[in-house]
Write an enzyme that holds these catalytic residues in place. Structure first.
Site, PDB file in Angstrom:
ATOM      1  N   THR A 170      -7.076  -1.005  -2.414  1.00 30.98           N
ATOM      2  CA  THR A 170      -6.682  -1.439  -3.714  1.00 30.98           C
ATOM      3  C   THR A 170      -8.153  -2.454  -4.535  1.00 30.98           C
ATOM      4  O   THR A 170      -8.908  -2.633  -3.388  1.00 30.98           O
ATOM      5  CB  THR A 170      -5.886  -3.062  -3.370  1.00 30.98           C
ATOM      6  OG1 THR A 170      -5.585  -4.096  -2.506  1.00 30.98           O
ATOM      7  CG2 THR A 170      -4.453  -2.596  -3.456  1.00 30.98           C
ATOM      8  N   THR A 230       2.311   1.325  -4.820  1.00 31.03           N
ATOM      9  CA  THR A 230       3.399   0.786  -5.587  1.00 31.03           C
ATOM     10  C   THR A 230       4.437   1.028  -5.902  1.00 31.03           C
ATOM     11  O   THR A 230       4.748   0.420  -6.635  1.00 31.03           O
ATOM     12  CB  THR A 230       2.249   0.275  -6.791  1.00 31.03           C
ATOM     13  OG1 THR A 230       0.879  -0.046  -5.977  1.00 31.03           O
ATOM     14  CG2 THR A 230       2.517  -0.813  -7.389  1.00 31.03           C
ATOM     15  N   CYS A 287      -8.313  -3.812   3.664  1.00 27.43           N
ATOM     16  CA  CYS A 287      -7.542  -5.266   3.419  1.00 27.43           C
ATOM     17  C   CYS A 287      -8.700  -6.431   2.837  1.00 27.43           C
ATOM     18  O   CYS A 287      -9.169  -6.711   2.630  1.00 27.43           O
ATOM     19  CB  CYS A 287      -6.639  -5.186   4.321  1.00 27.43           C
ATOM     20  SG  CYS A 287      -5.493  -6.490   3.668  1.00 27.43           S
TER      21      CYS A 287
HETATM   22  C1  SIN Z   1      -2.082  -7.046   2.425  1.00 23.94           C
HETATM   23  O1  SIN Z   1      -1.264  -7.028   3.876  1.00 23.94           O
HETATM   24  O2  SIN Z   1      -2.628  -8.142   2.142  1.00 23.94           O
HETATM   25  C2  SIN Z   1      -2.553  -5.923   2.366  1.00 23.94           C
HETATM   26  C3  SIN Z   1      -2.600  -4.828   3.024  1.00 23.94           C
HETATM   27  C4  SIN Z   1      -3.955  -4.216   2.385  1.00 23.94           C
HETATM   28  O3  SIN Z   1      -4.610  -4.308   0.840  1.00 23.94           O
HETATM   29  O4  SIN Z   1      -4.728  -2.941   3.071  1.00 23.94           O
END
Ligand code: SIN
Length: 303
Positions: free
Chosen positions: A194, A267, A131
């Site tokens: 991401t 997404t 994350c």
């Molecule tokens: C988030 O909750 O900020 C996204 C989680 C992730 O990108 O693993």
């Protein structure tokens, strides 16, 4: 008649489509829209030991061919997931689910897995060391081979369920990290999370999201994801779950040719909550178009 079944670490899926963590809640929310039993499985929202409110708002920025999020692992905490979310899910979904687990220390990852281990419906753990939205948190584990491996070794001690480790693309050498996780006992690798990104508002001249930066996802990242799935498939012997910008049945086939055994859709679920179902519905025609009888035959076919 085509065959869309795949086998992910001993569990047969009707199709390889798995809505990605953070885009599908705890599943039952989508059951109001369609019968979610058409899915291969889904990965529930990243769950931590304690409840988390997440980052300050705004947390989302639109981009060309994608979006940035900085949610910050908002979730009700593992005990509430066991008490409320999983019992509710069970009423609507009758297949194994993937548990996405997050933490701020090796001990936290381990304790969350330990508490969830007794939940029958959990088929796999997706241990999220990637994350980008929590300072000093998951990202640091996913950017170091040693740290990622230490998480794997520790969670393996508290569960016999398969451990799939979710990796970050925000690294220079994804292969070294994937191999370190495999050597530490990981049963599978999922990628990509991401890409760290940023947008600036021209009127305010300030970053659009309150946390300044966030995770960029959507169709624009697909070539990066395909490249990393291809590289990791080449380097490890354990199955790879591919994701990143997948929004069509053709994208699923491309990801599988790169080496994915199953494919997460992220997404695409946000602007269109029916996206995962539409991809599943479109898969047989796409397979016929490309003369694919058994989807599992094409895994790694581009190598
Ligand atoms: C988030 O909750 O900020 C996204 C989680 C992730 O990108 O693993």
């Amino acid at each position: 008649m085509v065959n869309t079944k795949v086998n992910l670490l001993g569990i047969e899926l009707d199709n390889p489509i798995i809505p990605a963590s953070g885009t599908f809640g705890y599943g039952y929310e989508y059951a109001e829209l369609y019968d979610i039993n058409c899915l291969g499985s889904f990965s529930f929202k990243g769950t931590t030991l304690e409840p988390r409110f997440g980052n300050p708002t705004p947390r989302i920025a639109e981009c060309a061919s994608g979006m940035i999020n900085s949610v910050g692992l908002q979730n009700p905490g593992v005990d509430a997931v066991i008490a409320h979310e999983l019992p509710e899910l069970k009423k609507h979904f009758h297949k194994p689910v993937m548990a996405n687990v997050c933490g701020f220390s090796v001990e936290e990852y381990t304790e969350v897995c330990r508490r969830l281990d007794g939940e029958e419906q959990i088929g796999w753990f997706e241990v999220n060391v990637s994350c980008p939205n929590v300072h000093g948190g998951g990202l640091s584990f996913g950017t170091s081979p040693e740290a990622a491996a230490s998480v794997v070794r520790s969670v393996k001690k508290v569960t016999t369920k398969p451990i799939i480790i979710k990796l970050s693309p925000n690294v220079t050498d994804i292969v070294t990290i994937a191999k370190a996780c495999e050597d530490a006992g990981a049963d599978g690798i999922s990628l990509i999370n991401t890409l760290l990104g940023m947008r600036i508002d021209l009127k305010t001249k300030r970053p659009v999201v309150a946390n300044k930066m966030g995770g960029f996802s959507g169709p624009a990242v697909k070539p990066v994801a395909v490249r990393m799935v291809y590289q990791v498939y080449d380097a490890v012997k354990i199955p790879v779950v591919g994701m990143g910008g997948v929004s069509t049945a053709e994208d699923v086939i491309e990801m599988m040719l790169a080496g994915a055994t199953a494919v997460e859709v992220g997404t695409a679920n946000l602007p269109n909550p029916y996206a995962s179902k539409e991809i599943i519905d479109a898969l047989p025609a796409a397979m016929e178009k490309y003369k694919i009888k058994n989807l599992s035959d094409i895994i790694g076919g581009a190598h």
